[in-house]
Design an enzyme around this catalytic site. Structure first.
Site, short mmCIF file in Angstrom:
data_model
loop_
_atom_site.label_atom_id
_atom_site.label_comp_id
_atom_site.label_asym_id
_atom_site.label_seq_id
_atom_site.Cartn_x
_atom_site.Cartn_y
_atom_site.Cartn_z
N GLU A 125 0.81 -1.23 0.00
CA GLU A 125 0.00 0.00 0.00
C GLU A 125 0.84 1.27 0.00
O GLU A 125 0.36 2.33 0.34
CB GLU A 125 -0.97 0.01 1.19
CG GLU A 125 -1.89 -1.20 1.24
CD GLU A 125 -2.81 -1.30 0.04
OE1 GLU A 125 -3.17 -0.27 -0.52
OE2 GLU A 125 -3.15 -2.44 -0.35
N ASP A 216 -2.19 -1.55 -9.18
CA ASP A 216 -2.72 -2.90 -8.98
C ASP A 216 -2.92 -3.66 -10.29
O ASP A 216 -3.57 -3.16 -11.22
CB ASP A 216 -4.06 -2.84 -8.25
CG ASP A 216 -3.93 -2.30 -6.83
OD1 ASP A 216 -2.79 -2.17 -6.35
OD2 ASP A 216 -4.97 -2.02 -6.21
#
Length: 719
Positions: A125, A216
């Site tokens: 993250e 992602d």
């Protein structure tokens, strides 16, 4: 002279520990495999790929040919494999020794399957803290990539972000690349020419600039509507073709390609940060609303909005530990196991024992970050993900028990500041059970680990206000497909998986755990309990309790008041005992009316346990006293004169139950949260509340005693 620019295009692909196998399979066929099949058609395009440990384990066990394929592409130079901490932990949330070991685990895997250890690593993250250069450098990491937000928060400008910088801690230096948010939001959601136009706009005559986009892998097929747009409509092929057609000025490179031929732009020091949305999610909900208001005010002045946004951001990742006590408890349980492992690794006579390696792997799996926070993905709210992490941690603890104790006849009692709030908690443990007790939160029982399974019956989550609930209250959430033919970033979607979710926006005033003590009026209803609208006559539910420990027990006491309507002085003592080697927890209550008036009230003890589903037919209530007709765990009701009530899970073949020395009136209801996930807002079962109640009629000075046996067991299946 034609202006030129370099592009580093990367994908980070991840599935959390504990996710369902069909999700791995579906994601493989919708994103991971077609991405590689498309890339192979365009040899001039170079891509950097990062896969997390749960995915690499799954590829190894289920699609080993895919690892071979990746290895061949890595050796050809078309892809660069980026490393990371293997099971995708937040490095700031785990001990440094575990961070080093996780990175080394990834290095070894990549060297074995792809021919060499990676030079760079992906940070989960993109959560950054200033001490990380030291850790990364000591682990052999040369570079990482972070959001442009990190750099902008630290004083750089958008025009400064086309290359990489050096940063250091205690003289340990690493290279850091900024990931450009404009490209994160155009790829793959807008027409390809918009990405090409952005790159052309920022190209220079000397060609030294490098733009980085790394996001992602699930955006390419798994996120809503993206399989259709990316593959069926051909967005990815069009993008790769555009990179190929424009390679005279737009150079597709990997991180290593660029590092081998370019110098750093300078030195910088980055503040604690992540991507903008993460820092917003980490804020307490009232502050999120205030930030939203500020951002709307900023955007009302488009000419100044970009500049003003440079100085506007939310909190940082560790704030989730304060926002969600359940996340904090999970992280502290992980730290507790990690310390235990470290102590045994240093113990003479145990070095080299294979059990230590087994326990370390389980610990690392239990550090997977997804269950420790919540944003647009379900994360902490997904009970199966929390369950999987607890399973790994409890299993590791069980392995370590086998090394620490010579027999299975032992019990330990410990007091420590388990949750980091400055107050002592108590822990009781034996070979079959681990329980945690919080004196300062009503003397409650916040964790109930059943080691033979391994399973945490106390893995519950309270109902609380979230910013995205505003869309439900205002009628802005769309039920069903969006239907406009466009692919959307999940950050922009406002969806609900079913109608009427606003009726479930009920919030708890205290954490849903066990052994919370209540004094109720006699006209109590189960609907009042479910809606958290009941009246509390006493001040015991959230009061601080005194703490004493014995050889195998913990004693919790509180002298408080009950209004009936006179204010009565009442003392309550509860002793929690754990026998050696047993999975039974014995609880004894002593209540004394210390006032000069009679005490007429209903005394209830709240238990909250989670068996993962309130609607499945194989999860139900049962009683030795009577036929409960396989009453599901999500059903609301009240049962009179019960001496025993159990919650059974025939799928996992486990059961927890409660035996009362005096028949009780038992209220029961489910705790269901409304939470955000990729597919929209949804109801999630977080546990079943069971409250045995007894009517008290105590004269001044009179005492009453109640005992409860909490039992956990493995079962043979459906009865």
């Amino acid at each position: 002279m034609t202006k030129q620019i370099k592009l580093i295009f990367g994908c980070h692909s991840h599935q959390p520990v504990g996710n369902f196998d069909n999700i791995f399979e579906e994601s493989f066929h919708k994103a991971y495999l077609p991405f590689i099949e498309t890339l192979e058609k365009y040899p001039a395009v170079r891509v950097t790929l990062h896969y997390t440990g749960p995915l690499l384990d799954w590829f190894r066990d289920h699609r080993p040919e895919f690892l071979v394929r990746l290895g061949a592409m890595a050796r050809s130079g078309q892809i660069e494999i980026m490393g990371g901490a293997f099971y995708e932990p937040m490095l700031c949330a785990i001990p440094e020794r575990d961070g080093l070991a996780q990175i080394q685990r990834m290095m070894s895997f990549c060297e074995k399957h792809f021919g060499k250890p990676p030079r760079g690593m992906w940070l989960a993250e993109r959560v950054w803290e200033p001490h990380l250069p030291r850790l990364l450098k000591q682990a052999g990491v040369e570079y990482t990539a972070l959001d442009d937000t990190h750099f902008l928060c630290s004083g750089l400008t958008p025009n400064d972000l086309f290359g990489y910088y050096m940063t250091e801690d205690e003289g340990y230096s690493i290279k850091v690349f900024p990931i450009l948010s404009p490209l994160r939001y155009t790829i793959p959601f807008q027409q390809v020419h918009k990405t090409i136009d952005f790159l052309r706009e920022h190209a220079t005559e000397d060609g030294s600039r490098c733009a980085v986009v790394h996001d992602d892998g699930e955006k390419f097929g798994v996120w809503p509507e993206t399989y259709h747009s990316v593959y069926e409509e051909g967005w990815l092929e069009e993008f790769f073709q555009a990179l190929t057609d424009n390679r005279d000025w737009l150079h597709s490179v990997t991180y290593s390609d660029y590092l081998d031929n370019s110098r750093a732009l300078g030195r910088t020091y980055l503040t604690c940060a992540s991507y903008f949305e993460m820092m917003e999610w980490a804020l307490p909900t009232p502050m999120q609303r205030r930030l939203q208001t500020v951002l709307k005010q900023i955007d009302e002045n488009p000419e100044r909005a970009a500049e003003h946004r440079l100085f506007t951001r939310g909190s940082f990742w560790r704030s989730f530990m304060a926002k969600y006590p359940e996340a904090n408890g999970l992280q502290k349980r992980m730290l507790h196991v990690s310390r235990k492992l470290q102590q045994l690794q240093q113990k003479k006579g145990l070095k080299g024992r294979p059990e230590l390696e087994d326990a370390e792997k389980l610990l690392h799996e239990g550090q997977c970050n997804c269950s420790y926070w919540h944003g647009v993905f379900g994360g902490l709210y997904l009970n199966h993900l929390r369950t999987a992490v607890y399973e790994k941690l409890i299993a590791a603890d069980r392995v370590l028990d086998g090394l620490a104790h010579k027999t299975d006849r032992w019990v330990e009692v410990e007091t420590l500041d388990f949750d980091g709030d400055g107050n002592d908690e108590a822990v009781l443990a034996n070979p079959a059970t681990w329980i945690g007790l919080s004196p300062t939160d009503g003397g409650t029982w916040f964790e109930w680990d059943f080691k033979p399974k391994p399973f945490n019956f106390g893995n519950t989550l309270s109902r609380r206000d979230e910013l995205y609930h505003d869309a439900l209250r205002q009628g802005r959430a769309h039920v069903g497909p969006i239907g406009d033919g466009e692919s959307h970033s999940i950050h922009d979607l406002v969806r609900a998986k079913e109608a009427g979710l606003d009726s479930y926006l009920v919030y708890d005033s205290y954490r849903r755990v066990s052994l919370r003590d209540h004094f109720f009026p006699e006209d109590l209803t189960v609907d009042e309990l479910w809606s958290a609208s009941h009246r509390e006559l006493g001040d015991f539910a959230t009061a601080p309790y005194g703490l004493e420990i014995g050889k195998s027990s913990v004693i919790l006491t509180h002298r408080g008041h009950v209004r009936v309507p006179e204010v009565l002085n009442v003392s309550l003592r509860k002793e929690v005992s754990l026998p050696e080697g047993d999975s039974v927890v014995e609880i004894r209550y002593d209540i004394v009316n210390e006032s000069e008036y009679p005490l007429r009230a209903v005394f209830g003890v709240e238990f909250c346990v989670n068996l993962l589903s309130g609607s499945s037919f194989d999860r139900y209530y049962r009683s030795d006293d009577r036929d409960m007709n396989y009453c599901k765990l999500g059903e609301r009701g009240c049962d009179n004169d019960l001496s025993h009530l159990a919650l059974r899970d025939d799928w996992q073949r486990i059961e927890c139950g409660f035996r009362f020395d005096t028949p009780a009136q038992v209220y029961r209801f489910a705790v269901e949260t409304v939470s955000q996930s990729e597919g929209g807002q949804e109801r999630v079962y977080q546990g079943s509340v069971v409250i045995p109640c007894w009517r008290l009629n105590l004269e001044p000075g009179q005492r009453v005693t109640r005992t409860i046996r909490a039992e956990a067991a493995q079962t043979a299946g459906t009865t």
